[in-house]
Write a protein that holds these residues in place. Sequence first.
Motif, PDB file in Angstrom:
ATOM      1  N   GLU A 395       0.825  -1.204   0.000  1.00  0.00           N
ATOM      2  CA  GLU A 395       0.000   0.000   0.000  1.00  0.00           C
ATOM      3  C   GLU A 395       0.864   1.261   0.000  1.00  0.00           C
ATOM      4  N   ARG A 396       1.966   1.225   0.747  1.00  0.00           N
ATOM      5  CA  ARG A 396       2.854   2.399   0.782  1.00  0.00           C
ATOM      6  C   ARG A 396       3.602   2.575  -0.531  1.00  0.00           C
ATOM      7  N   LEU A 397       3.867   1.462  -1.206  1.00  0.00           N
ATOM      8  CA  LEU A 397       4.593   1.515  -2.476  1.00  0.00           C
ATOM      9  C   LEU A 397       3.693   1.899  -3.648  1.00  0.00           C
ATOM     10  N   PHE A 398       2.381   1.738  -3.469  1.00  0.00           N
ATOM     11  CA  PHE A 398       1.468   1.897  -4.605  1.00  0.00           C
ATOM     12  C   PHE A 398       1.618   3.248  -5.307  1.00  0.00           C
ATOM     13  N   PRO A 399       1.683   4.390  -4.580  1.00  0.00           N
ATOM     14  CA  PRO A 399       1.875   5.673  -5.291  1.00  0.00           C
ATOM     15  C   PRO A 399       3.182   5.716  -6.080  1.00  0.00           C
ATOM     16  N   LEU A 400       4.222   5.075  -5.563  1.00  0.00           N
ATOM     17  CA  LEU A 400       5.516   5.035  -6.250  1.00  0.00           C
ATOM     18  C   LEU A 400       5.422   4.175  -7.509  1.00  0.00           C
ATOM     19  N   ILE A 401       4.599   3.133  -7.432  1.00  0.00           N
ATOM     20  CA  ILE A 401       4.384   2.284  -8.603  1.00  0.00           C
ATOM     21  C   ILE A 401       3.648   3.081  -9.675  1.00  0.00           C
ATOM     22  N   GLU A 402       2.600   3.774  -9.261  1.00  0.00           N
ATOM     23  CA  GLU A 402       1.822   4.578 -10.212  1.00  0.00           C
ATOM     24  C   GLU A 402       2.679   5.648 -10.884  1.00  0.00           C
ATOM     25  N   ASP A 403       3.657   6.170 -10.149  1.00  0.00           N
ATOM     26  CA  ASP A 403       4.523   7.227 -10.687  1.00  0.00           C
ATOM     27  C   ASP A 403       5.728   6.673 -11.436  1.00  0.00           C
ATOM     28  N   GLY A 404       5.789   5.358 -11.590  1.00  0.00           N
ATOM     29  CA  GLY A 404       6.851   4.759 -12.387  1.00  0.00           C
ATOM     30  C   GLY A 404       8.207   4.713 -11.714  1.00  0.00           C
ATOM     31  N   LEU A 405       8.230   4.759 -10.390  1.00  0.00           N
ATOM     32  CA  LEU A 405       9.495   4.750  -9.654  1.00  0.00           C
ATOM     33  C   LEU A 405       9.858   3.363  -9.147  1.00  0.00           C
ATOM     34  N   VAL A 406       8.854   2.511  -9.032  1.00  0.00           N
ATOM     35  CA  VAL A 406       9.037   1.152  -8.522  1.00  0.00           C
ATOM     36  C   VAL A 406       8.206   0.221  -9.384  1.00  0.00           C
ATOM     37  N   GLN A 407       8.689  -1.007  -9.568  1.00  0.00           N
ATOM     38  CA  GLN A 407       7.884  -2.026 -10.237  1.00  0.00           C
ATOM     39  C   GLN A 407       7.915  -3.308  -9.414  1.00  0.00           C
ATOM     40  N   ILE A 408       6.838  -4.061  -9.472  1.00  0.00           N
ATOM     41  CA  ILE A 408       6.731  -5.304  -8.708  1.00  0.00           C
ATOM     42  C   ILE A 408       6.461  -6.449  -9.663  1.00  0.00           C
ATOM     43  N   THR A 409       7.270  -7.500  -9.538  1.00  0.00           N
ATOM     44  CA  THR A 409       7.087  -8.725 -10.315  1.00  0.00           C
ATOM     45  C   THR A 409       7.036  -9.879  -9.339  1.00  0.00           C
ATOM     46  N   GLY A 410       5.851 -10.454  -9.160  1.00  0.00           N
ATOM     47  CA  GLY A 410       5.707 -11.504  -8.160  1.00  0.00           C
ATOM     48  C   GLY A 410       5.970 -10.950  -6.765  1.00  0.00           C
TER      49      GLY A 410
END
Length: 448
Positions: A395-410
Amino acid sequence: METAALLKKYNVAAPRYTSYPTVPYWDNENFDTNKWEGAVQAIYASHLDEGISLYIHLPFCESLCTYCGCNTRITKNHAVELPYIMAVLVEWKMYLKLLGAQPKIKELHLGGGTPTFFQPENLQVLIKGILDQAVLTPESSFSFEAHPANTTFAHLETLYQLGFKRLSLGIQDFDPKVQLMINRFQTPQQVATVTEQARAIGFNSINFDLIYGLPCQTINGLSSTIEEVIQMRPDRIAFYSYAHVPWIKPGQRHYTEEDLPVGDAKFALYQTGKQHLQDAGYHDVGMDHFALNTDSLFIASKEQQLHRNFMGYTDQHTHLLIGLGVSSISDGWNAFAQNPKTVEAYLERVGKGILPVEKGHLLSEEDLVIRRHILNMMCKETTKYGDGIPDRVYERLFPLIEDGLVQITGNEISVTPNGKSFLRNICMAFDEKLWAKQPETKIFSAAI
């Protein structure tokens, strides 16, 4: 989202993550010197062949650099040198009793303050006093910080003969107006002279420290500074954001917030400096660091061997870092400890034969797990959960994911190329202590 907008969005107060938990969140009530000594012996015994890291804090400076956030003591009285060195050697002997005969040293760093405040012959007394009681690992690495305006050929030659091959020069900015505001003076010629002498003697890695966001700093002034720096071709460059913390460092009240570039002006300084360095062949390594592809820091990064401790980024990794001297922080992997922050308190404890540890923290199992994830993100830019990413972290990473700063694979979390400038923000997502208790006062500088 454009880079400028991202920089503005994520320019919040954030730890630098040279440790986890960060110092303001240490649980000192569950800590004492006996527990620290036990932690040192246990981690050393379990990693005997690895060797240890040593950090020695030399706090004295002849004048106050008003931007500085380090623990310093301002004096022109050089009679303080030998008594302080003798105290550090007494502290070292206390640790030798815990480690046993002839511990292996893998890494040694002199920080400050201004290590080159000390006369070369006194630095020789210090280093010989340390090494006479130890052996070196084959890959051992010694480094020291220096002020270009007071570093002599004798300093360089003496320390090289003692095993030092790395040198870090604090430059910050060559603009005369900026230098006047921060009370830090050195010319490009002085820096070039020290750099050339060091290389002629045999130093194989030279770092320059630069800072953006200083009072009265401009795009043109910073660009000129970096152009001068690039001509000297240091092996690595630390390009830091100025940390404005006048509530901790009153010397920063020499100027006001009106003198500081903020918002878009500060972001432009960062982007300009970074672009200049990359155009000149410097590679982005970790956070705030740039290195040529021949430097060991870049090589360690590419080989996923980069490490981060209280000394910053290093290509060496040990589970035990011993900090000697006033305010020094030690890291026993499962525990942290810090010495008193005043010279008087430090000397008093050492004089009484007491290991000068003032506070610390014993890491819980949860602390150790989080520490590993944050270290992975800071050094490898990726980390993996064996049994699923916790919902709260996602949940804390989600805004960073939306902004293209972090990606999650599995179960794996990775920093994107755009996310490298936001490592402090990304690591905050893992920081359970920070989220459990938001600071009530200002304790961290801005992330960017």
